[in-house]
Scaffold this active site. Structure first.
Site, PDB file in Angstrom:
ATOM      1  CG  ASP A  26      -7.669   0.047   3.820  1.00  0.00           C
ATOM      2  OD1 ASP A  26      -8.575  -0.704   3.432  1.00  0.00           O
ATOM      3  OD2 ASP A  26      -6.452  -0.189   3.665  1.00  0.00           O
ATOM      4  CE  LYS A  73      -4.101  -2.090   1.946  1.00  0.00           C
ATOM      5  NZ  LYS A  73      -4.985  -2.321   3.073  1.00  0.00           N
TER       6      LYS A  73
HETATM    7  P1  NDP Z   1       1.986  -4.206   5.641  1.00  0.00           P
HETATM    8  O1  NDP Z   1       2.816  -5.249   4.960  1.00  0.00           O
HETATM    9  O2  NDP Z   1       2.028  -2.825   5.106  1.00  0.00           O
HETATM   10  O3  NDP Z   1       2.369  -4.160   7.196  1.00  0.00           O
HETATM   11  C1  NDP Z   1       2.521  -5.345   7.931  1.00  0.00           C
HETATM   12  C2  NDP Z   1       2.674  -5.011   9.395  1.00  0.00           C
HETATM   13  O4  NDP Z   1       2.757  -6.237  10.128  1.00  0.00           O
HETATM   14  C3  NDP Z   1       3.934  -4.229   9.720  1.00  0.00           C
HETATM   15  O5  NDP Z   1       3.686  -3.390  10.799  1.00  0.00           O
HETATM   16  C4  NDP Z   1       4.909  -5.354  10.097  1.00  0.00           C
HETATM   17  O6  NDP Z   1       5.966  -4.931  10.936  1.00  0.00           O
HETATM   18  C5  NDP Z   1       3.997  -6.273  10.862  1.00  0.00           C
HETATM   19  N1  NDP Z   1       4.483  -7.639  10.903  1.00  0.00           N
HETATM   20  C6  NDP Z   1       4.420  -8.566   9.918  1.00  0.00           C
HETATM   21  N2  NDP Z   1       4.967  -9.729  10.335  1.00  0.00           N
HETATM   22  C7  NDP Z   1       5.392  -9.521  11.604  1.00  0.00           C
HETATM   23  C8  NDP Z   1       6.014 -10.356  12.573  1.00  0.00           C
HETATM   24  N3  NDP Z   1       6.320 -11.629  12.310  1.00  0.00           N
HETATM   25  N4  NDP Z   1       6.276  -9.832  13.791  1.00  0.00           N
HETATM   26  C9  NDP Z   1       5.957  -8.536  14.063  1.00  0.00           C
HETATM   27  N5  NDP Z   1       5.368  -7.699  13.183  1.00  0.00           N
HETATM   28  C10 NDP Z   1       5.077  -8.188  11.961  1.00  0.00           C
HETATM   29  O7  NDP Z   1       0.485  -4.783   5.626  1.00  0.00           O
HETATM   30  P2  NDP Z   1      -0.892  -3.996   5.813  1.00  0.00           P
HETATM   31  O8  NDP Z   1      -0.681  -2.894   6.787  1.00  0.00           O
HETATM   32  O9  NDP Z   1      -1.463  -3.680   4.495  1.00  0.00           O
HETATM   33  O10 NDP Z   1      -1.804  -5.139   6.468  1.00  0.00           O
HETATM   34  C11 NDP Z   1      -1.583  -5.544   7.826  1.00  0.00           C
HETATM   35  C12 NDP Z   1      -2.723  -6.473   8.257  1.00  0.00           C
HETATM   36  O11 NDP Z   1      -3.955  -5.741   8.295  1.00  0.00           O
HETATM   37  C13 NDP Z   1      -2.935  -7.628   7.279  1.00  0.00           C
HETATM   38  O12 NDP Z   1      -3.230  -8.774   8.019  1.00  0.00           O
HETATM   39  C14 NDP Z   1      -4.144  -7.188   6.467  1.00  0.00           C
HETATM   40  O13 NDP Z   1      -4.885  -8.285   5.989  1.00  0.00           O
HETATM   41  C15 NDP Z   1      -4.935  -6.385   7.509  1.00  0.00           C
HETATM   42  N6  NDP Z   1      -5.769  -5.352   6.879  1.00  0.00           N
HETATM   43  C16 NDP Z   1      -7.133  -5.557   6.863  1.00  0.00           C
HETATM   44  C17 NDP Z   1      -7.963  -4.631   6.311  1.00  0.00           C
HETATM   45  C18 NDP Z   1      -9.439  -4.864   6.332  1.00  0.00           C
HETATM   46  O14 NDP Z   1     -10.157  -4.265   5.513  1.00  0.00           O
HETATM   47  N7  NDP Z   1      -9.958  -5.671   7.234  1.00  0.00           N
HETATM   48  C19 NDP Z   1      -7.454  -3.402   5.679  1.00  0.00           C
HETATM   49  C20 NDP Z   1      -6.008  -3.265   5.788  1.00  0.00           C
HETATM   50  C21 NDP Z   1      -5.207  -4.228   6.340  1.00  0.00           C
HETATM   51  P3  NDP Z   1       7.398  -4.466  10.317  1.00  0.00           P
HETATM   52  O15 NDP Z   1       7.154  -3.086   9.767  1.00  0.00           O
HETATM   53  O16 NDP Z   1       8.303  -4.478  11.478  1.00  0.00           O
HETATM   54  O17 NDP Z   1       7.749  -5.465   9.248  1.00  0.00           O
END
Ligand code: NDP
Length: 306
Positions: free
Chosen positions: A102, A66
């Site tokens: 969103d 995104k």
């Molecule tokens: P991004 O890839 O942009 O961000 C992922 C986030 O998760 C980061 O903060 C990352 O931390 C963290 N993360 C991932 N793996 C780990 C781990 N093993 N340990 C700790 N932190 C972790 O994804 P999005 O923000 O787009 O999406 C995040 C979640 O929100 C997803 O599950 C998505 O499906 C959900 N979502 C749902 C929506 C809905 O309409 N219901 C809308 C938007 C999102 P780091 O930066 O340190 O890597």
């Protein structure tokens, strides 16, 4: 010509957007198909550029693209600009417009979570990616006075805070290092907890230990399933909600942008519910949709030299 709408993400197999949007297209007899494109970050620019073709109506962008999608569009709406994240693409001829629906979806989900209570003023957000940006912006706009962002990589949380420095100048928005004891101390001062990490998306893990959850919290997990976090929170007596409402309402807003028609929200909701019932996750965290009705395309990066 059947128009095409694509979801670009990595992974995308877990997504229920296809079921929801295809049901809406079919219901309104709109000749369009919704496809899931699994594209790694290195392939994102090419995938987005492909949408300039006439056959495409638009697209959705999901995890982890995104924020990377922002410089790849020709124009951004106010919400995409404010969040620094794009989840929906529309077309203006061959030009691409980046939106963030969103934010609207999060607002409906937050209102539903809070219900008849007074809107709280303090929140903890876990995560600092695209979803967290929509959540943080939604909380700022809602009038929250203190929002603390915890992220595995602190610098990304700090980037988020810097990004919102102007819109959050009247309140306390800060990033803190991810330690259970610090999160616990913040939760003690907080009413709302939002999980915007992807922890729990494809396995049954929780971002935080169950012991630090207290019963007076309102907990929203953006992941649209009953995650371990939500089960732990419910067991502690918290009010909980998963990401279904946000998904539905960001999807409805995107649908209206692509088609110019009112989204058939009940049809989309029913399709989402039915799709949730058909999702199975195996022990390796792999997701299977039984009877998929939309196309999944996986593209692998070719090794250099081939
Ligand atoms: P991004 O890839 O942009 O961000 C992922 C986030 O998760 C980061 O903060 C990352 O931390 C963290 N993360 C991932 N793996 C780990 C781990 N093993 N340990 C700790 N932190 C972790 O994804 P999005 O923000 O787009 O999406 C995040 C979640 O929100 C997803 O599950 C998505 O499906 C959900 N979502 C749902 C929506 C809905 O309409 N219901 C809308 C938007 C999102 P780091 O930066 O340190 O890597």
């Amino acid at each position: 010509m059947t128009k095409r709408v694509v979801l670009i993400g990595h992974p995308v197999a877990h997504s229920l957007s296809g079921a929801m949007h295809q049901a809406a297209f079919d219901h309104l007899s709109i000749e369009a198909s919704y496809e899931l494109w699994d594209r790694a970050p290195a392939q994102l620019a090419d995938a987005i550029a492909e949408l300039r073709g006439d056959e495409f109506l638009g697209g959705n962008i999901t995890i982890p693209h995104k924020e990377r999608a922002v410089p790849l569009v020709d124009r951004q709406t106010e919400e995409a600009h404010a969040t620094g994240a794009v989840n929906t693409l529309t077309k203006d001829g061959r030009r691409l417009v980046g939106h963030n629906t969103d934010v609207a979806g999060f607002k409906v989900a937050l209102d539903k979570l809070v219900g008849r209570q007074k809107m709280p003023r303090q929140a903890v957000v876990l995560g600092a990616g695209g979803g967290a940006r929509a959540a943080a912006y939604g909380l700022i706009r809602e009038g929250f006075q203190r929002v603390v962002v915890f992220n595995r990589h602190l610098h990304r949380g700090e980037q988020l805070v810097r990004h919102f420095s102007r819109s959050a100048s009247h309140m306390d928005l800060r990033a803190m290092p991810w330690h259970d004891s610090i999160i616990e101390a913040e939760l003690a001062k907080t009413k709302v907890l939002v999980n915007a990490t992807s922890i729990g998306l494809s396995d049954d893990t929780s971002p935080i230990p169950a012991e630090i959850l207290t019963g007076d919290l309102l907990v929203l997990d953006l992941i649209y399933k009953q995650t371990r976090l939500l089960r732990d929170a419910a067991a502690a007596g918290c009010v909980v909600s998963d990401g279904e409402t946000m998904l539905l309402h960001q999807g409805a807003a995107a649908f209206e942008l692509w088609t110019g028609q009112s989204a058939p929200i009940d049809v989309m909701h029913e399709a989402l519910r039915a799709a949730r019932a058909r999702v199975h996750v195996n022990q390796d965290g792999l997701v299977f949709h039984v009877f998929p009705r939309f196309r999944l395309s996986v593209s692998r990066v070719r090794p250099r030299g081939l």
